[in-house]
Design an enzyme around this catalytic site. Sequence first.
Site, mmCIF file in Angstrom:
data_model
loop_
_atom_site.group_PDB
_atom_site.id
_atom_site.type_symbol
_atom_site.label_atom_id
_atom_site.label_comp_id
_atom_site.label_asym_id
_atom_site.label_seq_id
_atom_site.Cartn_x
_atom_site.Cartn_y
_atom_site.Cartn_z
ATOM 1 N N LYS A 128 45.783 44.629 44.394
ATOM 2 C CA LYS A 128 45.491 45.548 43.296
ATOM 3 C C LYS A 128 44.044 46.025 43.375
ATOM 4 O O LYS A 128 43.148 45.245 43.717
ATOM 5 C CB LYS A 128 45.755 44.841 41.956
ATOM 6 C CG LYS A 128 45.639 45.734 40.726
ATOM 7 C CD LYS A 128 45.998 44.973 39.455
ATOM 8 C CE LYS A 128 45.864 45.851 38.223
ATOM 9 N NZ LYS A 128 46.237 45.154 36.979
ATOM 10 N N SER A 143 49.431 47.492 33.721
ATOM 11 C CA SER A 143 48.577 48.266 34.601
ATOM 12 C C SER A 143 48.847 48.039 36.086
ATOM 13 O O SER A 143 48.421 48.827 36.929
ATOM 14 C CB SER A 143 47.113 47.917 34.311
ATOM 15 O OG SER A 143 46.841 46.556 34.633
ATOM 16 N N SER A 183 50.257 43.074 31.808
ATOM 17 C CA SER A 183 50.157 43.989 32.958
ATOM 18 C C SER A 183 50.719 43.454 34.263
ATOM 19 O O SER A 183 50.756 44.178 35.257
ATOM 20 C CB SER A 183 48.699 44.402 33.169
ATOM 21 O OG SER A 183 48.296 45.295 32.165
#
Length: 492
Positions: free
Chosen positions: A77, A155, A179
């Site tokens: 990420k 997210s 998330s």
Amino acid sequence: MTLNTLTIAEARDQLRKGDITAKDLTLSCLTAMDASDPLNAYVHKTPEIALDQARAADERLRAGEAPAMCGIPLGIKDLFCTKGVATQAASNILAGFKPEYESTVTSKLFEAGSVMLGKLNMDEFAMGSANESSCYGPAVNPWKVDGRQLTPGGSSGGSAAAVAADLCLGATGTDTGGSIRQPAAYTGTVGIKPTYGRVSRWGVIAYASSLDQAGPMTKTVRDAAIMLQAMAGHDPKDSTSADIAVPDFEAALTGDIRGKKIGIPREYRVDGMPDEVEALWQNGIAMLRDAGAEVVDISLPHTKYALPAYYVIAPAEASSNLARYDGVRYGHRATLGAGDGINDLYEKTRAEGFGPEVQRRVMVGTYVLSAGFYDAYYNRARKVRALIRRDFEQAFAAGVDAILTPATPSSAFELGKLKDASPVEAYLNDVFTVTVNLAGLPGISVPVGLDASGLPLGLQLIGRPWDEAGLLNHAYVLEKAAGFVAKPSKWW
């Protein structure tokens, strides 16, 4: 079968037997990654680094001393700092930023021999539930209905999309209010948010420091156990990291939960929840009961205050954390006009660099921390947080081993749907997940079925503090009983 479709456990076993090489496995993932541009999951590709790491992994494998994650290709990420590789938190304000250091999580994974394929899309500074606030544009869910493009959640949307589409064998995610778990539910993957302090936050770009926690996103529960093992552990560089031994999470997957007590919180039956989500929940209850667990109703009475408390505390911490982005030391710097001073530099840089959702949350956070409002909002939210934590403590003290809830109030929705919605409507996507962050507990999302449109739905299990081993075992039982094997049809 192409190699990129393997699970971490399958790949590990084949790598150790010499049936496949880390290089071939990596090349298979790189090929899939290069063909996946319509998903917009990868935003910074690192094939050279990946192949170098794969070659090094093959040498370790040949020497016979390879950890479980050795040679496993992963997506990282864009919130995790990676030395010499662009790390932007999906924000224009960090354009061009290449850290001179490695986050503890990626360091641990690389020390274990893992391979980094590239950096993955996300909501800007991890603020969002749909991956639509990214400066790179939205990531797209590999699952599709009637030709409509769907959100992979947020997210960690790029991480979820990449795992679901077999662009990597696993991915790192972060979870501040859901998330990891919400995107996992939207994409038919597994995502675990560990206990706060189990995984180091050092080198992970901060959103809300008392809520942020990193975790793995994988294809199966076993994979989550293997990857979490490599990520977890005490880190003296993180003052909130717990000096607690990390058990063997994979060994804990016995599949035996006879006599365990599963709590079903009555407050999670929210107004407007679709019938199929309720039906899925009931199916999950039946699966755990059939496995020998005792199912009991419990009350978590302060649940209804969790969302408003979260959306006071998280923006407050964000406004403090994001004050460092000022155009002076790194990242974007606005061009100043004649007569502009330092305050103009700050204002113009932040106006140009931060997207609307980040600006909104920073302003909310600054407001609730300001003189005259601190007690009315921030202090009150902190007290609510303590009550939410106490609700869980009382449930666990009464003998509950794990709590079963829906992961999301619906399946994945169409990209752009939230554009005209109010922020409150958007924030309701986190209704089942934020309590876990406020209480610092471990939680996992497991795919258990499809809705009427053929989209995946997940259930969430919440565990006792530091009992990721027990939580993963409950999730393993649920996963086996559900038998979820559906994959998205390839359209990208």
